[in-house]
Scaffold this active site. Structure first.
Site, PDB file in Angstrom:
ATOM      1  N   HIS A 107     -42.778 -48.633  33.610  1.00  0.00           N
ATOM      2  CA  HIS A 107     -41.885 -48.459  34.761  1.00  0.00           C
ATOM      3  C   HIS A 107     -40.806 -49.522  34.695  1.00  0.00           C
ATOM      4  O   HIS A 107     -40.996 -50.602  34.110  1.00  0.00           O
ATOM      5  CB  HIS A 107     -42.662 -48.600  36.067  1.00  0.00           C
ATOM      6  CG  HIS A 107     -43.599 -47.465  36.335  1.00  0.00           C
ATOM      7  ND1 HIS A 107     -44.128 -47.231  37.580  1.00  0.00           N
ATOM      8  CD2 HIS A 107     -44.110 -46.497  35.530  1.00  0.00           C
ATOM      9  CE1 HIS A 107     -44.917 -46.175  37.546  1.00  0.00           C
ATOM     10  NE2 HIS A 107     -44.925 -45.712  36.297  1.00  0.00           N
ATOM     11  N   CYS A 117     -46.643 -51.338  40.345  1.00  0.00           N
ATOM     12  CA  CYS A 117     -45.522 -52.283  40.277  1.00  0.00           C
ATOM     13  C   CYS A 117     -45.566 -53.291  41.416  1.00  0.00           C
ATOM     14  O   CYS A 117     -45.236 -54.465  41.220  1.00  0.00           O
ATOM     15  CB  CYS A 117     -44.207 -51.522  40.264  1.00  0.00           C
ATOM     16  SG  CYS A 117     -43.998 -50.517  38.767  1.00  0.00           S
ATOM     17  N   CYS A 157     -44.064 -48.471  43.059  1.00  0.00           N
ATOM     18  CA  CYS A 157     -45.374 -47.841  43.228  1.00  0.00           C
ATOM     19  C   CYS A 157     -46.428 -48.937  43.402  1.00  0.00           C
ATOM     20  O   CYS A 157     -46.133 -50.124  43.337  1.00  0.00           O
ATOM     21  CB  CYS A 157     -45.686 -46.966  42.015  1.00  0.00           C
ATOM     22  SG  CYS A 157     -46.022 -47.916  40.496  1.00  0.00           S
ATOM     23  N   GLU A 181     -39.723 -51.650  36.833  1.00  0.00           N
ATOM     24  CA  GLU A 181     -40.116 -52.958  37.375  1.00  0.00           C
ATOM     25  C   GLU A 181     -40.993 -53.738  36.402  1.00  0.00           C
ATOM     26  O   GLU A 181     -40.802 -54.944  36.218  1.00  0.00           O
ATOM     27  CB  GLU A 181     -40.891 -52.794  38.701  1.00  0.00           C
ATOM     28  CG  GLU A 181     -40.144 -52.057  39.776  1.00  0.00           C
ATOM     29  CD  GLU A 181     -40.415 -50.559  39.808  1.00  0.00           C
ATOM     30  OE1 GLU A 181     -40.487 -50.006  40.915  1.00  0.00           O
ATOM     31  OE2 GLU A 181     -40.559 -49.933  38.723  1.00  0.00           O
TER      32      GLU A 181
END
Length: 158
Positions: A62, A95, A92, A64
């Protein structure tokens, strides 16, 4: 407009979120969900990331996570105390947990993720009283632009 726990909106928030939006557009061009993220230390970008789960065949890739990993390497420390994370979409749960573990001081995000949000949409991990570190949360900075990019991406895919 943008809101935060402490009410503090910094002048640089929009500047850095615009750069995260550029990273999100790059992700979209690569066929990835358009999310971009930056980690900023003392006003300087220390880490960048855009979603790359499909490209890397890695469910943890992801934006992040990639920005946090790069920042840790750049700064030479797994603790990112004092750093700010700018991301186009609410992180999410994975993260948000990484943010807490890295000791990110402040999160600034554009649009809420009502399905998977780990900070406001579904859960409140970043600033939970149950954890040993709390991240200040600012939401809604360039939120309309971030949401529009996401909606256009999925509209084109359907």
């Amino acid at each position: 407009m943008a809101r935060s726990q402490s009410g503090a909106i910094f002048p640089a928030d929009e500047f850095f979120l615009r750069q995260a939006l550029e990273l999100a557009r790059e992700a979209a061009d690569a066929g990835e969900t358009p999310v971009g993220a930056l980690v900023v230390a003392n006003g300087v970008i220390a880490g960048r990331g855009s979603n790359a789960s499909i490209t890397r065949r890695d469910p943890t890739a992801h934006a992040e996570i990639l920005a946090i990993r790069e920042a840790a390497q750049t700064l030479g420390n797994y603790r990112l105390s004092g750093c700010h994370l700018y991301v186009t979409l609410e992180p999410c749960v994975m993260c948000a947990g990484a943010m807490v573990n890295a000791r990110i001081e402040r999160l600034v995000f554009g649009a809420r993720d009502l399905r998977f949000g780990g900070v406001r949409g579904k859960f409140r991990i970043a600033d939970s009283d149950l954890l040993n570190h709390r991240t200040t949360v600012v939401e809604g900075v360039l939120g309309a632009d971030c949401l529009q990019l996401m909606q256009e991406f999925f509209r084109r895919r359907r």
